[in-house]
Design an enzyme around this catalytic site. Structure first.
Site, PDB file in Angstrom:
ATOM      1  N   SER A   1      21.718  54.281  -3.743  1.00 39.88           N
ATOM      2  CA  SER A   1      21.927  53.277  -2.704  1.00 39.88           C
ATOM      3  C   SER A   1      23.419  53.093  -2.531  1.00 39.88           C
ATOM      4  O   SER A   1      24.188  53.182  -3.490  1.00 39.88           O
ATOM      5  CB  SER A   1      21.282  51.958  -3.119  1.00 39.88           C
ATOM      6  OG  SER A   1      21.656  50.950  -2.205  1.00 39.88           O
TER       7      SER A   1
ATOM      8  N   ASN B   1      24.392  50.302  -1.077  1.00 40.02           N
ATOM      9  CA  ASN B   1      24.458  48.853  -0.915  1.00 40.02           C
ATOM     10  C   ASN B   1      24.764  48.229  -2.286  1.00 40.02           C
ATOM     11  O   ASN B   1      23.977  48.367  -3.226  1.00 40.02           O
ATOM     12  CB  ASN B   1      23.093  48.412  -0.352  1.00 40.02           C
ATOM     13  CG  ASN B   1      22.925  46.909  -0.286  1.00 40.02           C
ATOM     14  OD1 ASN B   1      23.418  46.175  -1.143  1.00 40.02           O
ATOM     15  ND2 ASN B   1      22.206  46.463   0.726  1.00 40.02           N
TER      16      ASN B   1
ATOM     17  N   ASP C   1      13.481  51.323  -0.329  1.00 40.05           N
ATOM     18  CA  ASP C   1      13.536  51.009   1.093  1.00 40.05           C
ATOM     19  C   ASP C   1      12.645  49.794   1.281  1.00 40.05           C
ATOM     20  O   ASP C   1      11.556  49.728   0.715  1.00 40.05           O
ATOM     21  CB  ASP C   1      13.037  52.192   1.935  1.00 40.05           C
ATOM     22  CG  ASP C   1      13.467  52.032   3.383  1.00 40.05           C
ATOM     23  OD1 ASP C   1      14.670  51.885   3.629  1.00 40.05           O
ATOM     24  OD2 ASP C   1      12.593  52.042   4.274  1.00 40.05           O
ATOM     25  N   SER C   2      13.133  48.833   2.031  1.00 33.70           N
ATOM     26  CA  SER C   2      12.370  47.588   2.113  1.00 33.70           C
ATOM     27  C   SER C   2      12.498  46.957   3.486  1.00 33.70           C
ATOM     28  O   SER C   2      13.321  47.372   4.294  1.00 33.70           O
ATOM     29  CB  SER C   2      12.891  46.615   1.043  1.00 33.70           C
ATOM     30  OG  SER C   2      14.284  46.435   1.205  1.00 33.70           O
TER      31      SER C   2
ATOM     32  N   GLY D   1      19.371  38.455   4.225  1.00 27.70           N
ATOM     33  CA  GLY D   1      18.442  38.977   5.231  1.00 27.70           C
ATOM     34  C   GLY D   1      17.536  37.896   5.810  1.00 27.70           C
ATOM     35  O   GLY D   1      18.007  36.842   6.253  1.00 27.70           O
ATOM     36  N   TYR D   2      16.236  38.140   5.765  1.00 28.04           N
ATOM     37  CA  TYR D   2      15.248  37.258   6.394  1.00 28.04           C
ATOM     38  C   TYR D   2      14.756  36.137   5.475  1.00 28.04           C
ATOM     39  O   TYR D   2      13.789  35.454   5.797  1.00 28.04           O
ATOM     40  CB  TYR D   2      14.054  38.103   6.861  1.00 28.04           C
ATOM     41  CG  TYR D   2      14.411  39.139   7.909  1.00 28.04           C
ATOM     42  CD1 TYR D   2      14.467  38.800   9.258  1.00 28.04           C
ATOM     43  CD2 TYR D   2      14.719  40.452   7.559  1.00 28.04           C
ATOM     44  CE1 TYR D   2      14.797  39.739  10.222  1.00 28.04           C
ATOM     45  CE2 TYR D   2      15.056  41.404   8.521  1.00 28.04           C
ATOM     46  CZ  TYR D   2      15.098  41.035   9.846  1.00 28.04           C
ATOM     47  OH  TYR D   2      15.432  41.970  10.805  1.00 28.04           O
TER      48      TYR D   2
ATOM     49  N   HIS E   1       8.805  41.334  -3.644  1.00 30.33           N
ATOM     50  CA  HIS E   1       8.290  42.682  -3.383  1.00 30.33           C
ATOM     51  C   HIS E   1       9.003  43.715  -4.266  1.00 30.33           C
ATOM     52  O   HIS E   1       8.408  44.682  -4.709  1.00 30.33           O
ATOM     53  CB  HIS E   1       8.474  43.010  -1.898  1.00 30.33           C
ATOM     54  CG  HIS E   1       9.827  42.655  -1.343  1.00 30.33           C
ATOM     55  ND1 HIS E   1      10.461  41.460  -1.609  1.00 30.33           N
ATOM     56  CD2 HIS E   1      10.691  43.352  -0.556  1.00 30.33           C
ATOM     57  CE1 HIS E   1      11.622  41.433  -0.998  1.00 30.33           C
ATOM     58  NE2 HIS E   1      11.801  42.566  -0.365  1.00 30.33           N
TER      59      HIS E   1
HETATM   60  P1  IMP Z   1      17.060  48.804   3.698  1.00 27.09           P
HETATM   61  O1  IMP Z   1      16.008  48.794   2.634  1.00 27.09           O
HETATM   62  O2  IMP Z   1      18.443  48.841   3.147  1.00 27.09           O
HETATM   63  O3  IMP Z   1      16.788  49.854   4.734  1.00 27.09           O
HETATM   64  O4  IMP Z   1      17.032  47.438   4.505  1.00 27.09           O
HETATM   65  C1  IMP Z   1      16.066  46.504   4.300  1.00 27.09           C
HETATM   66  C2  IMP Z   1      16.285  45.283   5.178  1.00 27.09           C
HETATM   67  O5  IMP Z   1      15.097  44.502   5.038  1.00 27.09           O
HETATM   68  C3  IMP Z   1      17.414  44.414   4.698  1.00 27.09           C
HETATM   69  O6  IMP Z   1      18.578  44.645   5.419  1.00 27.09           O
HETATM   70  C4  IMP Z   1      16.865  43.010   4.950  1.00 27.09           C
HETATM   71  O7  IMP Z   1      17.090  42.698   6.255  1.00 27.09           O
HETATM   72  C5  IMP Z   1      15.377  43.150   4.827  1.00 27.09           C
HETATM   73  N1  IMP Z   1      14.966  42.738   3.480  1.00 27.09           N
HETATM   74  C6  IMP Z   1      14.536  43.542   2.476  1.00 27.09           C
HETATM   75  N2  IMP Z   1      14.286  42.826   1.367  1.00 27.09           N
HETATM   76  C7  IMP Z   1      14.581  41.546   1.680  1.00 27.09           C
HETATM   77  C8  IMP Z   1      14.548  40.337   0.929  1.00 27.09           C
HETATM   78  O8  IMP Z   1      14.214  40.266  -0.269  1.00 27.09           O
HETATM   79  N3  IMP Z   1      14.920  39.232   1.595  1.00 27.09           N
HETATM   80  C9  IMP Z   1      15.306  39.234   2.890  1.00 27.09           C
HETATM   81  N4  IMP Z   1      15.376  40.326   3.634  1.00 27.09           N
HETATM   82  C10 IMP Z   1      15.009  41.490   3.026  1.00 27.09           C
END
Ligand code: IMP
Length: 210
Positions: free
Chosen positions: A14, A16, A75-76, A165-166, A192
């Site tokens: 990652s 991030n 991925d989430s 995030g959300y 999750h």
């Molecule tokens: P990725 O997995 O980096 O592609 O991005 C996943 C996106 O899903 C993040 O930028 C958040 O917007 C959202 N997300 C995933 N997990 C969470 C969480 O635990 N809380 C809030 N938003 C989440």
């Protein structure tokens, strides 16, 4: 049966920083050395998969095959039932603006879409879930994947400043505080990511270091 993990070193695939720290923390009890994909100069592949697992697998496999070390990727995102699972794998993309990512903007977008669905279809469910896929890949191309989730519903207006995030609009099932209002440890215990991680540990790390 899943392939057991028995290596001393693991790439966290990652770029991030928040995720790197979170995953390294979850792995501390196994005394496995973790190294970020950034630190190894590994490129970030484009997320062209159509599911959370497909994207986690392509990220983990890209690092593992290039570096010759096992790699873990996730991925989430948030799936809203009344929006047919959107924003889903596009959760990060829904926050894109000309000035970078803005999750206030993304949460307003979801609320607007829910209002529109409501005016078209009448009463709609506000149920939603966070989903996290975790994939562990080996340099020979073998991969083990797990999907965790946490069920809940969306509140409006946003509540709380914790998390990311959300989190401010997500009320976990049976709770009275949004993820944005909860202490980080309380969120991490039911998230999750924790769900996917405990499946991974049970399947691949059960005998690690034994
Ligand atoms: P990725 O997995 O980096 O592609 O991005 C996943 C996106 O899903 C993040 O930028 C958040 O917007 C959202 N997300 C995933 N997990 C969470 C969480 O635990 N809380 C809030 N938003 C989440």
């Amino acid at each position: 049966m899943a392939r057991p993990f028995d290596q001393p070193k693991l790439i966290v695939a990652s770029h991030n920083k928040g995720k790197l720290v979170e995953i390294a923390e979850l792995l501390t009890r196994f005394e496995v050395e973790t190294v970020g994909a950034d630190a190894l100069g590994l490129p970030e592949p484009e997320e062209i998969g159509e599911t959370f697992i497909a994207n986690a697998e392509l990220k983990a496999l890209a690092s593992a095959t290039k570096a010759g070390l096992p790699a873990l990727a996730d991925d989430s995102g948030l799936a809203v039932d009344a929006l047919d699972g959107a924003p889903g794998i596009y959760s990060a993309r829904w926050a894109e603006t000309a000035n970078g990512r803005d999750f206030d903007f993304a949460m307003h977008k979801i609320e607007m879409a829910l209002n529109q669905a409501q005016s078209q279809n009448g009463d709609i469910a506000r149920t939603a879930r966070f989903i996290c896929a975790l994939s562990l890949a080996w340099p020979d191309g073998h991969v083990e994947s797990f999907e965790g989730k946490v069920e809940g519903s969306l509140v409006w207006p946003m509540r709380g400043k914790n998390g990311f995030g959300y989190d401010p609009v997500f009320l976990p099932l049976g709770g009275d505080m949004t993820f944005g209002e909860m202490e980080p440890a309380a969120k991490h215990a039911m998230s999750h990511r924790a769900d996917a991680f405990s499946q991974l540990v049970e399947a691949c790390f059960a005998g690690y270091g034994a």
